[in-house]
Design an enzyme around this catalytic site. Sequence first.
Site, short mmCIF file in Angstrom:
data_model
loop_
_atom_site.label_atom_id
_atom_site.label_comp_id
_atom_site.label_asym_id
_atom_site.label_seq_id
_atom_site.Cartn_x
_atom_site.Cartn_y
_atom_site.Cartn_z
N HIS A 60 -8.08 3.62 -5.02
CA HIS A 60 -6.83 3.38 -5.75
C HIS A 60 -6.37 1.94 -5.58
O HIS A 60 -5.92 1.30 -6.54
CB HIS A 60 -5.77 4.35 -5.26
CG HIS A 60 -4.42 4.12 -5.87
ND1 HIS A 60 -3.26 4.10 -5.13
CD2 HIS A 60 -4.05 3.89 -7.14
CE1 HIS A 60 -2.24 3.87 -5.92
NE2 HIS A 60 -2.68 3.74 -7.15
N GLU A 63 -8.34 -0.18 -7.87
CA GLU A 63 -7.89 -0.06 -9.26
C GLU A 63 -6.77 -1.06 -9.55
O GLU A 63 -6.75 -1.71 -10.59
CB GLU A 63 -7.43 1.37 -9.52
CG GLU A 63 -6.77 1.58 -10.87
CD GLU A 63 -5.58 2.51 -10.77
OE1 GLU A 63 -4.54 2.19 -11.36
OE2 GLU A 63 -5.70 3.54 -10.08
N HIS A 64 -5.84 -1.20 -8.62
CA HIS A 64 -4.77 -2.18 -8.78
C HIS A 64 -5.33 -3.60 -8.81
O HIS A 64 -4.88 -4.44 -9.60
CB HIS A 64 -3.76 -2.05 -7.64
CG HIS A 64 -2.77 -0.95 -7.84
ND1 HIS A 64 -1.46 -1.17 -8.20
CD2 HIS A 64 -2.90 0.40 -7.73
CE1 HIS A 64 -0.82 -0.02 -8.31
NE2 HIS A 64 -1.68 0.96 -8.02
N GLU A 142 4.38 2.14 -3.75
CA GLU A 142 4.16 3.30 -4.61
C GLU A 142 4.12 4.58 -3.78
O GLU A 142 4.67 5.61 -4.16
CB GLU A 142 2.85 3.13 -5.38
CG GLU A 142 2.52 4.29 -6.31
CD GLU A 142 1.20 4.08 -7.03
OE1 GLU A 142 0.61 5.09 -7.48
OE2 GLU A 142 0.75 2.92 -7.15
#
Length: 461
Positions: A60, A63-64, A142
């Site tokens: 994840h 992905e950022h 997040e």
Amino acid sequence: MGHTATAQAGSGGLTATEHRLANGLRVVLSEDHLTPVAAVCLWYDVGSRHEVKGRTGLAHLFEHLMFQGSKQVQGNGHFELVQGAGGSLNGTTSFERTNYFETMPTHELELALWLEADRMGSLLAALDDESMENQRDVVKNERRQRYDNVPYGTAFEKLTALAYPEGHPYHHTPIGSMADLDAATLEDARAFFRTYYAPNNAVLSVVGDIDPEQTLAWVEKYFGSIPSHDGKQPPRDGALPDVMGRQLREVVEEDVPARALMAAYRLPHDGSRECDAVDVALTVLGGGESSRLHNRLVRRDQTAVAAGFGLLRLAGAPSLGWLDVKTSGGVEVAQIEAAVDEELARFAAEGPTDEEMERAQAQLEREWLDRLGTVAGRADELCRYAVLFGDPQLALTAVQRVLSVTADEVREIAAARLRPDNRAVLVYEPVPGAEGETDGDAEGAAAADRNDNDAEEGADQ
């Protein structure tokens, strides 16, 4: 080579052609000239199940990083160029894949393809300590906003850890832990890219108002020169026994609006007929306001403000059935649990009625057609079936497979799997002073229709 675009029986007239570049990139094209837009979807065969202990959340986080610039596009340029051209975009990470997608006006399709190819081929040229630290902080924030600092926010993480044993590749969720996010290094990220972000580990689908010949020429032009590379290890085996064999349970005392009963049932793998049958079962039991559990707990007994039961489909491990009930007033969880078990036992014995079968299958059909009816949704489904099941054409006939399930199959899978000894249970007890303050918040937090999106982490900018 491309496959013929003959419409398969049950595909509703939808077609798709498949191609493969010399570097291994699989390409799926589907024409749809109803509106002047085109969707680009790129799935990489990497998710949190590929991570190793001590580096959870890396898929994840990366992905950022894919939105932090590449050789030709600096900083936030990917978002700026797509949105400036009238398009929309994002990316998400799940247990089983990472995807990136754009929906563009038809005349801007080439831009989206160039942008995806540029970061697939040249991201390492722009990946540095500054971008690493920037996105590490974004992901940590997040996690705080979506998990740590909201009512019931850690339920998904806790239930996943209960349902899949320690050491299982699905034991942790894609968000990862704060400690592992802190521990990730720039070299970890670079090694991750070199291992997984290769054309031979990806599927690209383009759907919409396209000229297939021109689109394939652009794909070859921009992606064809990116070298393939090996070294990827297959994910660890996610197989488990059909049933847990006992009930796993955890009580959580937190500042939440209402008591809650949540449970995860171990269910068949995605892609199987049994998974389609259990999808129908959960829709009858907990898919909306006409479902059995809603009628029993919310309408008749008035012991709950929300009750839902949905399916998290997984291909590399047993799927999970997610039960989520928020209690009303001072109702005890034990009362809710007894009513749930009574309804499940009755369903296992009698199965669904003809009316329930018709309603549930119509609901699932509508949901499928909603996904296939948009260019973005169809592009995503074509990638999904190509990556997880090896055949994108299966996306076009999935609706028919659900509609062919019988009531006997639904009852049998419910009797075999929806049992107290095949679930992980999470009970939320409000801390003193919190109970009953905002029943509306509890209702809004109910996971009444869980699907694979609940296991995703995104990269909204």
